[in-house]
Scaffold this active site. Structure first.
Site, mmCIF file in Angstrom:
data_model
loop_
_atom_site.group_PDB
_atom_site.id
_atom_site.type_symbol
_atom_site.label_atom_id
_atom_site.label_comp_id
_atom_site.label_asym_id
_atom_site.label_seq_id
_atom_site.Cartn_x
_atom_site.Cartn_y
_atom_site.Cartn_z
ATOM 1 N N GLN A 145 -77.097 24.861 -67.782
ATOM 2 C CA GLN A 145 -75.314 25.197 -67.948
ATOM 3 C C GLN A 145 -74.809 24.967 -69.474
ATOM 4 O OE1 GLN A 145 -73.240 24.411 -64.395
ATOM 5 N NE2 GLN A 145 -74.667 24.612 -63.016
ATOM 6 N N GLY A 158 -75.543 30.044 -72.490
ATOM 7 C CA GLY A 158 -75.229 31.131 -73.105
ATOM 8 C C GLY A 158 -76.416 31.971 -71.806
ATOM 9 N N GLY A 169 -76.094 31.861 -68.522
ATOM 10 C CA GLY A 169 -76.491 32.967 -67.054
ATOM 11 C C GLY A 169 -75.279 33.906 -67.560
ATOM 12 N N GLU A 193 -70.203 40.272 -54.451
ATOM 13 C CA GLU A 193 -69.792 39.355 -53.231
ATOM 14 C C GLU A 193 -69.414 38.172 -53.355
ATOM 15 O OE1 GLU A 193 -71.852 37.951 -48.966
ATOM 16 O OE2 GLU A 193 -73.077 38.792 -50.328
#
Length: 488
Positions: A254, A257, A259, A282
């Site tokens: 994490q 960048g 993600g 969702e």
């Protein structure tokens, strides 16, 4: 006495990524769960041990797991009170291969071909911070994809609120093959050159699952109901809506960048696939919402001139006393007789053109409107634009500045009110106004934070986890006593 034998499950459990080194299995990264209540209950305690260590190792490439449990002391059973059988407790969450011996695990890790690549199809390669990352895509009816996901799914329970095992029903039964084919899985790997090895090696970074919902059309069903029931709707019409279900970047990866890279890849595939009509999410949590907002805004500002050029129609007049904001964002006087005769010829924004833009960009309706609100807020004059620092000095607003801010705020109020109309109905009119204004102020602050992040560090999007429960009051939900809040 009981506390003496209770271990905190979050502290006792360690998850590690490992790979074979020159002489032994080497650990690449280790981390602890964020929570463990889906397995060990609300208290997140494991009874019956002292010095407890539960180690879940993963081969960083194919995610072959190895479970190890050690402790310094174990509680001697007294009647029906006995130590929790941890390995038995985890049997429903881990594949049988996790219970192999240490020797078998290490032998399998060393035997994995050096030319191994993730299952599925390579759909993206990108450089981040001088490192190479790849995104691989497959569907759950591919045994290799299913195996890889099944091995790592327990980690989702440790980081994603309300997570469940993808491709299984509530009883743990595997879904029908046609349903598995509608589940897409995107694996994110780092590809790196290891000294002494001829071929690049892969290190798992995270994954996302996406379900493809068939878009039902009445015409497609006529005379074909039996085909739909037998083979699944995709036999008739491939048009579908992509819904991101789980999205997980492991803690060691994490803040880099990656993600954003994974999300952008999924969104790009949806955008470029003719049969996809929308890319939705969702139940995103707060971390994922920030990632999504930043990525979507960056995309729209870079690639969609019509979005960049959006402005508030300042020709719309707001009555000094009383007025009605119509569904098409036109403003009319509040007097019932006058309202039937007079109305603004144009709205605050052009809803028809905005809907065309939303359909073209395939962004879900609620998300698109939030992006429009954020962008329009960024175009407000500095004198009235909401800021993170409420005490920051601003120029004195002109009458025109106040007018455009009022129009923007009306748009925001309209959406938030509609979303919370049933809850607001429980308050008196005065309380309703207060609650609504408090919520609007909260949303303004949230938007200011997102825009500040976007403008100051345009590439700093990490996106840790998704599918958890949103902090809804930050996105335009009215605070209700003892009532579960609804998403806006």
């Amino acid at each position: 006495m009981e506390d003496e034998w209770n271990a905190n499950a979050n502290d006792a459990i360690t998850i590690s990524l490992v790979r074979p080194g020159p002489s032994k299995i080497e650990t690449i990264a280790s981390f602890n769960p964020r929570f463990t209540y889906p397995i060990f209950g609300e208290e997140e305690h494991i009874f019956g041990y002292q010095g407890l260590k539960v180690h879940l190792k993963y081969d960083a490439r194919d995610l072959r797991p190895k479970l190890t449990v050690s402790y310094t002391r174990k509680f001697n059973a007294v009647g029906d009170v006995e130590a929790l059988d941890i390995k038995e407790k985890l049997q429903n969450f881990l594949p049988p291969v996790a219970y192999q011996s240490k020797g078998d695990f290490e032998q399998a890790a060393k035997a994995l071909p050096k030319t191994w690549v993730p299952p599925g199809r390579l759909v993206e390669t990108a450089e981040k911070n001088g490192e190479t990352y790849e995104v691989w895509h497959g569907t759950l009816n591919d045994p290799a994809v299913s195996q890889l996901l099944r091995r790592i799914q327990i980690v989702a329970l440790f980081y994603i609120e309300g997570a469940s095992y993808t491709g299984e029903d509530a009883e743990g039964n595997i879904e029908p093959d046609y349903s598995l084919a509608r589940w897409s899985v995107f694996f994110l790997y780092k590809k790196e050159v290891i000294q002494g090895l001829p071929d690049p090696q892969y290190t798992f970074q995270g994954y996302s699952t996406v379900y493809n919902f068939w878009v039902f059309e009445a015409a497609a069903l006529q005379g074909n109901l039996q085909t739909v029931l037998s083979n699944g709707p995709e036999e008739l019409d491939p048009t579908h809506r992509m819904r991101i279900s789980q999205f997980l970047i492991l803690p060691p990866s994490q803040g880099k960048g990656v993600g954003a890279l994974l999300y952008d890849t999924i969104f790009r595939i949806g955008l470029n696939t003719e049969s996809v009509v929308e890319v939705a999410v969702e139940d995103p949590n707060e971390d994922f919402d920030l990632l999504r907002d930043l990525c979507d805004l960056k995309y729209l500002r870079k690639n969609v001139p019509a979005f960049v050029n959006l402005r508030i129609n300042t020709d719309v007049n707001v009555p000094n006393k009383g007025g009605i904001l119509l569904n098409d964002t036109r403003v009319i006087p509040g007097n019932a007789f006058t309202a039937s005769l007079v109305s603004s010829p144009e709205g605050i924004v052009d809803l028809v053109e905005l809907e065309k833009l939303r359909v073209k960009t395939k962004i879900a309706r609620r998300q698109f409107w939030r992006l429009v609100e954020m962008h329009l807020m960024s175009t407000l004059p500095e004198s009235v634009r909401p800021q993170l620092d409420e005490d920051a000095k601003k120029p004195k607003p002109s009458k025109a500045d106040n007018h455009v801010y009022m129009l923007w705020r009306l748009l925001l109020k309209q959406r938030v009110y509609r979303r919370n109309v049933s809850q607001l109905g429980e308050f008196s009119i005065t309380e309703r106004i207060i609650k609504l204004n408090e919520t609007i102020s909260s949303v303004e602050w949230e938007y200011a934070a997102i825009l500040a992040r976007l403008e100051s560090t345009p590439t700093a999007t990490n996106g840790s986890v998704a599918n958890g429960k949103r902090r809804l009051e930050d996105d335009g939900d009215v605070e209700m006593p003892n009532v579960k809040k609804q998403r806006v």
